[in-house]
Design a protein around this motif. Structure first.
Motif, PDB file in Angstrom:
ATOM      1  N   ARG A  74       0.897  -0.712  -0.293  1.00  0.00           N
ATOM      2  CA  ARG A  74       0.000   0.047  -0.070  1.00  0.00           C
ATOM      3  C   ARG A  74       0.366   1.333  -0.241  1.00  0.00           C
ATOM      4  N   LEU A  75       2.093   1.148   0.618  1.00  0.00           N
ATOM      5  CA  LEU A  75       3.257   2.606   0.943  1.00  0.00           C
ATOM      6  C   LEU A  75       3.895   2.504  -1.066  1.00  0.00           C
ATOM      7  N   LEU A  76       3.871   3.614  -0.512  1.00  0.00           N
ATOM      8  CA  LEU A  76       4.750   4.512  -1.958  1.00  0.00           C
ATOM      9  C   LEU A  76       5.829   4.805  -1.389  1.00  0.00           C
ATOM     10  N   PRO A  77       7.187   5.341  -1.829  1.00  0.00           N
ATOM     11  CA  PRO A  77       8.240   5.823  -1.193  1.00  0.00           C
ATOM     12  C   PRO A  77       7.824   6.974  -0.045  1.00  0.00           C
ATOM     13  N   GLY A  78       7.001   7.924  -0.585  1.00  0.00           N
ATOM     14  CA  GLY A  78       6.674   8.671   0.160  1.00  0.00           C
ATOM     15  C   GLY A  78       8.305  10.410   0.135  1.00  0.00           C
TER      16      GLY A  78
END
Length: 400
Positions: A74-78
């Protein structure tokens, strides 16, 4: 300021989380999603057959988002906007990760089940100050407005800010910039409703959706700050991480959680209607929200009601309307914290324990849903329960 509340049950929690979280031991990890009482009444399983939020990115501007099992994939690099060790996927508090899981958790390995499990999370880490009395807030060491601008220039459609700060021209300008880029911004109203309201920003800006909290008894939570509220969402007795080591879940209360539920609800709708603008998504959320039992469109504690995305996804309700008109703003006006600009509702009596504008709708008796009655989320006005009055006043810097 904001986000979770606590009662001192564990010493370590007191040192980590301040006064803004209510915590109690939760169920074991294998059945933690069973503690998420709102998923059944919101008809989450049925909604997910229509939309999981896939294709929508939510920027979580917070203390970072740890890559937990339930957030796997679910996580993108950010981006990290702090001078702390690590990066945007290192959460130095359990706050940002808890918020992200409520939005997009997959429920894997017994973790929290997000309301929009198909959403992608863009973590933007800012440094939050911790205070035993006031909870978490912008520390001033890192620019919250910078994070908002990063989110505005990203592919994220929704900005979730379960945090608060003081009003500044730079913050207001960043919010305006994000809105001009077509973003939908949700922010917490704060958790001092039972101790006296104070204006919280960015929630108190006119073009930000200020989210308050309701509990499983169909009442606006006593702690939920009011006066600037636009929408409410479930925020009480919901699993969150207990500590920064992410060893166990506890039951938490807070407008932070409610904001996450509102953001996830918007993502579900937007994924199903990708051609809609932020204004249209917000408009149908406002139109389909569960209203006060007196039939009014607005109350200072409930706002325009409690989010019910299933009314849009399953029942086809809500008119998206003008794609270019922000539903909280007058056409001719621009937002300002010192000059409220949204079209206010008709004048109503001051809120008190006997005001029907503080009563909320209860589910129809034959609705057939398991678990506690949650008519705020699922249906008809056939009875009402009294919302507990929270606090005695609020300095309105917003619209009402």
């Amino acid at each position: 300021m904001t986000l979770f509340r606590r009662v001192s049950l564990l010493t370590i929690l007191a040192s980590l989380l301040g006064s803004s979280i209510w915590l109690a031991p939760a169920a074991t990890a294998r059945d933690i999603s069973e503690e998420q009482w709102y998923l059944g009444p919101m008809k989450a399983e049925e909604m997910w057959e229509v939309s999981t939020g896939e294709g929508v990115t939510v920027a979580v501007i917070d203390s970072g988002v740890k890559s937990s099992a339930t957030l796997n994939g679910r996580l993108l690099p950010g981006e990290d906007l702090t001078d702390l060790p690590g990066d945007a996927t290192d959460d130095y508090l359990p706050h940002g990760t808890s918020v992200a899981e409520v939005i997009a958790g997959t429920g894997k390995n017994g973790g929290v089940q997000g309301i929009a499990p198909g959403v992608k999370i863009l973590p933007l880490r800012v440094k939050l100050a911790t205070d035993e009395d006031d909870g978490w807030e912008d520390s001033g060491e890192t620019s919250l407005e910078d994070a908002i601008r990063v989110a505005a220039d990203s592919d994220a459609r929704i900005l979730n800010m379960s945090i608060g700060s003081v009003p500044t021209q730079a913050l207001e300008s960043a919010v305006d910039y994000a809105v001009s880029k077509g973003k939908l911004i949700f922010a917490s109203t704060g958790n001092n409703g039972d101790e006296g309201n104070q204006p919280i920003f960015p929630a108190s800006y006119a073009n930000v959706v200020a989210v308050g909290a309701v509990n499983k008894n169909n009442r606006v939570a006593e702690y939920s700050q009011y006066g600037q509220t636009d929408l409410t969402a479930p925020g009480s007795d919901i699993p969150v991480w207990c500590d920064k080591d992410f060893t166990s879940y506890c039951m938490g209360d807070g407008t932070s959680i409610a904001t996450a539920v509102a953001s996830g609800s918007a993502a579900l709708i937007w994924a199903e209607h990708p051609d809609w603008t932020a204004n249209q998504v917000l408009r149908v959320m406002m139109e389909t929200a569960s209203k006060p039992a007196d039939g009014s469109d607005y109350s200072t504690k409930l706002g325009y009601g409690t989010v019910r995305p299933r009314k849009v996804l399953l029942d086809g309700e809500g008119d998206p309307g003008d794609p270019n008109q922000h539903p909280l703003l007058k056409e001719e006006a621009s937002p300002s914290p010192s000059a409220p600009t949204s079209a206010p509702p008709e004048e109503k009596p001051a809120d008190n324990d006997d005001s029907k504008s503080d009563w909320v709708e209860v589910a129809e008796e034959d609705d057939g849903d398991d678990g506690p009655s949650t008519g705020l989320l699922i249906g008809g006005a056939v009875a009402a329960v009294l919302v507990v009055a929270a606090g005695v006043g609020f300095l309105v810097l917003r619209r009402r």
